[in-house]
Design an enzyme around this catalytic site. Structure first.
Site, PDB file in Angstrom:
ATOM      1  N   CYS A 146      24.941  60.289   1.327  1.00 41.63           N
ATOM      2  CA  CYS A 146      26.106  60.965   0.737  1.00 41.63           C
ATOM      3  C   CYS A 146      26.433  60.374  -0.635  1.00 41.63           C
ATOM      4  CB  CYS A 146      27.309  60.844   1.669  1.00 41.63           C
ATOM      5  SG  CYS A 146      28.729  61.784   1.071  1.00 41.63           S
ATOM      6  N   CYS A 197      33.324  56.527  -0.276  1.00 40.67           N
ATOM      7  CA  CYS A 197      34.339  56.138   0.722  1.00 40.67           C
ATOM      8  C   CYS A 197      34.005  54.734   1.257  1.00 40.67           C
ATOM      9  CB  CYS A 197      34.371  57.156   1.858  1.00 40.67           C
ATOM     10  SG  CYS A 197      34.392  58.859   1.256  1.00 40.67           S
ATOM     11  N   CYS A 252      32.560  54.039   4.810  1.00 39.93           N
ATOM     12  CA  CYS A 252      31.554  54.914   5.406  1.00 39.93           C
ATOM     13  C   CYS A 252      30.109  54.398   5.351  1.00 39.93           C
ATOM     14  CB  CYS A 252      31.620  56.288   4.757  1.00 39.93           C
ATOM     15  SG  CYS A 252      30.558  57.479   5.632  1.00 39.93           S
ATOM     16  N   CYS A 282      33.602  72.891  16.155  1.00 44.28           N
ATOM     17  CA  CYS A 282      34.288  72.202  15.063  1.00 44.28           C
ATOM     18  C   CYS A 282      33.225  71.772  14.062  1.00 44.28           C
ATOM     19  CB  CYS A 282      35.033  70.974  15.600  1.00 44.28           C
ATOM     20  SG  CYS A 282      35.874  70.021  14.309  1.00 44.28           S
ATOM     21  N   CYS A 316      41.777  70.136  12.101  1.00 46.10           N
ATOM     22  CA  CYS A 316      41.663  68.809  12.697  1.00 46.10           C
ATOM     23  C   CYS A 316      41.778  67.837  11.533  1.00 46.10           C
ATOM     24  CB  CYS A 316      40.321  68.667  13.413  1.00 46.10           C
ATOM     25  SG  CYS A 316      40.023  66.997  14.037  1.00 46.10           S
ATOM     26  N   ARG A 373      44.106  62.473  18.719  1.00 48.20           N
ATOM     27  CA  ARG A 373      42.845  61.973  19.274  1.00 48.20           C
ATOM     28  C   ARG A 373      42.688  60.470  19.054  1.00 48.20           C
ATOM     29  NH1 ARG A 373      38.772  65.079  16.986  1.00 48.20           N
ATOM     30  NH2 ARG A 373      39.181  66.578  18.633  1.00 48.20           N
TER      31      ARG A 373
HETATM   32  N1  SAM Z   1      31.564  64.039   4.695  1.00 50.59           N
HETATM   33  C1  SAM Z   1      32.638  64.715   5.322  1.00 50.59           C
HETATM   34  C2  SAM Z   1      33.983  64.160   4.952  1.00 50.59           C
HETATM   35  O1  SAM Z   1      34.060  63.036   4.467  1.00 50.59           O
HETATM   36  O2  SAM Z   1      34.975  64.870   5.163  1.00 50.59           O
HETATM   37  C3  SAM Z   1      32.527  64.780   6.829  1.00 50.59           C
HETATM   38  C4  SAM Z   1      32.012  63.571   7.582  1.00 50.59           C
HETATM   39  S1  SAM Z   1      32.985  62.073   7.435  1.00 50.59           S
HETATM   40  C5  SAM Z   1      31.903  60.872   8.112  1.00 50.59           C
HETATM   41  C6  SAM Z   1      34.269  62.349   8.627  1.00 50.59           C
HETATM   42  C7  SAM Z   1      35.283  61.263   8.843  1.00 50.59           C
HETATM   43  O3  SAM Z   1      34.702  60.173   9.526  1.00 50.59           O
HETATM   44  C8  SAM Z   1      35.923  60.609   7.635  1.00 50.59           C
HETATM   45  O4  SAM Z   1      36.921  61.387   7.056  1.00 50.59           O
HETATM   46  C9  SAM Z   1      36.495  59.343   8.250  1.00 50.59           C
HETATM   47  O5  SAM Z   1      37.821  59.575   8.684  1.00 50.59           O
HETATM   48  C10 SAM Z   1      35.597  59.090   9.451  1.00 50.59           C
HETATM   49  N2  SAM Z   1      34.855  57.826   9.304  1.00 50.59           N
HETATM   50  C11 SAM Z   1      33.774  57.606   8.543  1.00 50.59           C
HETATM   51  N3  SAM Z   1      33.373  56.323   8.628  1.00 50.59           N
HETATM   52  C12 SAM Z   1      34.242  55.713   9.463  1.00 50.59           C
HETATM   53  C13 SAM Z   1      34.372  54.374   9.939  1.00 50.59           C
HETATM   54  N4  SAM Z   1      33.531  53.422   9.555  1.00 50.59           N
HETATM   55  N5  SAM Z   1      35.371  54.090  10.791  1.00 50.59           N
HETATM   56  C14 SAM Z   1      36.240  55.055  11.178  1.00 50.59           C
HETATM   57  N6  SAM Z   1      36.172  56.327  10.751  1.00 50.59           N
HETATM   58  C15 SAM Z   1      35.187  56.655   9.903  1.00 50.59           C
HETATM   59 FE1  SF4 Z   2      30.355  61.010   2.476  1.00 45.09          FE
HETATM   60 FE2  SF4 Z   2      31.071  59.322   4.389  1.00 45.09          FE
HETATM   61 FE3  SF4 Z   2      32.791  59.915   2.438  1.00 45.09          FE
HETATM   62 FE4  SF4 Z   2      32.140  61.827   4.282  1.00 45.09          FE
HETATM   63  S1  SF4 Z   2      33.220  59.901   4.661  1.00 45.09           S
HETATM   64  S2  SF4 Z   2      32.282  62.069   2.057  1.00 45.09           S
HETATM   65  S3  SF4 Z   2      29.985  61.247   4.682  1.00 45.09           S
HETATM   66  S4  SF4 Z   2      30.812  58.844   2.193  1.00 45.09           S
END
Ligand code: SAM
Ligand code: SF4
Ligand code: DTB
Length: 346
Positions: A60, A64, A67, A135, A195, A267
């Site tokens: 990606c 973030c 992530c 979803c 959600c 949730r």
């Molecule tokens: N890329 C898209 C986005 O960011 O909306 C969808 C997938 S993203 C992985 C979905 C959610 O996963 C993020 O908004 C975050 O809240 C959650 N997430 C990602 N990494 C995480 C982590 N290490 N611990 C807890 N929640 C996490």
């Molecule tokens: Fe990309 Fe992870 Fe951020 Fe979703 S949460 S936009 S997968 S870096």
């Protein structure tokens, strides 16, 4: 219950200090109140069961800080292509057999390209045909995307605010809080259920946890589903060494979410693998009414299915059944006990 108003209206005008005052209440009082709100609006012994699948993993471009799928961090997650429909369907069938009623498909994109949408729409159509709720969580949506997904049979779109507006810039630099609000607006306009939740334990203050819940509760509609994630501290991400949040503070966050969005399903989302059964039971008491079941979340671990089945048995919990068209915030009819006040909706 003494001094507790369980017939509180659905409000969209929460002030930050009101939400902070809820966090500041004595723990036992807060839990008692949250449980009263929960039991007045939902069946407190029912838990909605969703299963996640990463249909497009890693690589990606976003940054973030939490992530494991961000390309720029070295987390060991390898970038993969979008899965094929048949493979997705096989996983959805297995999820249904394990007791899930909703299947959530996640993609590590900033947002989908126009040409990705028909591919995801095909997955949605097939999963829906299995009799499951659908979803998707694909990032920021472009023009017409939400409607195309809705037309394919998508029920929910997951798009988290993740943290309070004033902490957002510390965690993500490649997009703005307002971008998320725009996609949430498109989701509602297409008639999809929302959600939307966030992550706690990212080094934010209690005021910032309150700020996240304020931003969620003051959206034009309360999200039907509110995932509260505990940060999974993944090696290689900038938040890897973040100080662990006091577990009772996590429970407080669930309880306050329960109170400020009384009709929504909260949730108990990421982080369950790091929690004891007893802590999870407290979260259910405080108002959590949904979990992700399945050995994996997107890339990180989740409790074993057998363990969760046993936990449900030990706590006399049962999986929530799908209710036809009853999930609008404020109209979760089928699970509302007789004590619920019918005129609480805004
Ligand atoms: N890329 C898209 C986005 O960011 O909306 C969808 C997938 S993203 C992985 C979905 C959610 O996963 C993020 O908004 C975050 O809240 C959650 N997430 C990602 N990494 C995480 C982590 N290490 N611990 C807890 N929640 C996490
Ligand atoms: Fe990309 Fe992870 Fe951020 Fe979703 S949460 S936009 S997968 S870096
Ligand atoms: C949500 O709020 N949490 C889920 C789902 N929505 C997409 C994702 C949690 C991801 C945890 C880290 C991982 O497994 O990669």
């Amino acid at each position: 219950m003494d001094g507790i108003h369980v017939d509180m209206p659905v409000r969209h005008d929460w002030a930050l200090d009101e939400i902070e005052a809820l966090f500041d209440r004595p723990f036992m009082d807060l839990l008692a109140r949250a449980h009263a709100v929960h039991a007045s609006n939902h069946d407190p012994n029912a838990v909605q069961v969703s299963t996640l699948l990463s249909i497009k993993t890693g690589g990606c471009p976003e940054d973030c800080a939490y992530c494991p799928q961000a390309q720029r961090y070295h987390t060991g997650v390898e970038a993969q292509k979008l899965m094929g429909v048949d493979d997705v369907l096989e996983r959805a069938r297995a999820a249904k057999a394990a007791g899930a009623t909703r299947f959530c498909m996640g993609a590590a994109w900033r947002g989908p390209r126009d040409r990705d949408i028909p591919k995801v729409a095909a997955m949605v159509r097939e999963v829906k045909a299995l009799g499951m709720e659908t979803c998707a969580t694909l990032g920021l949506l472009g023009e017409g995307h939400a409607q195309q997904l809705k037309d394919a049979g998508l029920d929910y779109y997951n798009h988290n605010l993740d943290t309070s507006p004033d902490y957002y810039g510390e965690i993500i630099h490649t997009r703005e809080f307002g971008d998320r609000l725009d996609t949430l607006r498109d989701i509602r306009a297409a008639g999809l259920k929302t959600c939307c939740g966030g992550i706690v334990g990212m080094g934010e203050t209690r005021a910032q946890r309150a700020g996240l819940l304020q931003a969620l509760a003051n959206l034009p509609e309360h999200p039907q589903s509110v995932p509260i994630n505990q940060l999974v501290r993944v090696p290689g991400t900038p938040l890897e060494h973040t100080k662990e949040l006091d577990p009772f503070e996590f429970v407080r966050t669930i309880a306050v979410a329960r109170i400020v969005m009384p009709k929504s399903i909260v949730r108990l989302s990421a982080g369950r693998q790091q929690m004891s059964d007893e802590l999870q039971a407290l979260c259910f008491f405080a108002g959590a009414g949904s979990i992700f079941m399945g050995e994996k979340l997107l890339t990180t671990g989740n409790p074993d299915v057998e363990h969760d089945h046993a936990l449900f048995r030990r706590l006399d919990l049962h999986p929530m059944q799908i209710e036809a068209d009853a999930h609008e915030a404020g109209t979760v009819h089928a699970n509302v006990p007789k004590t619920a006040n019918a005129d609480v909706d805004a």
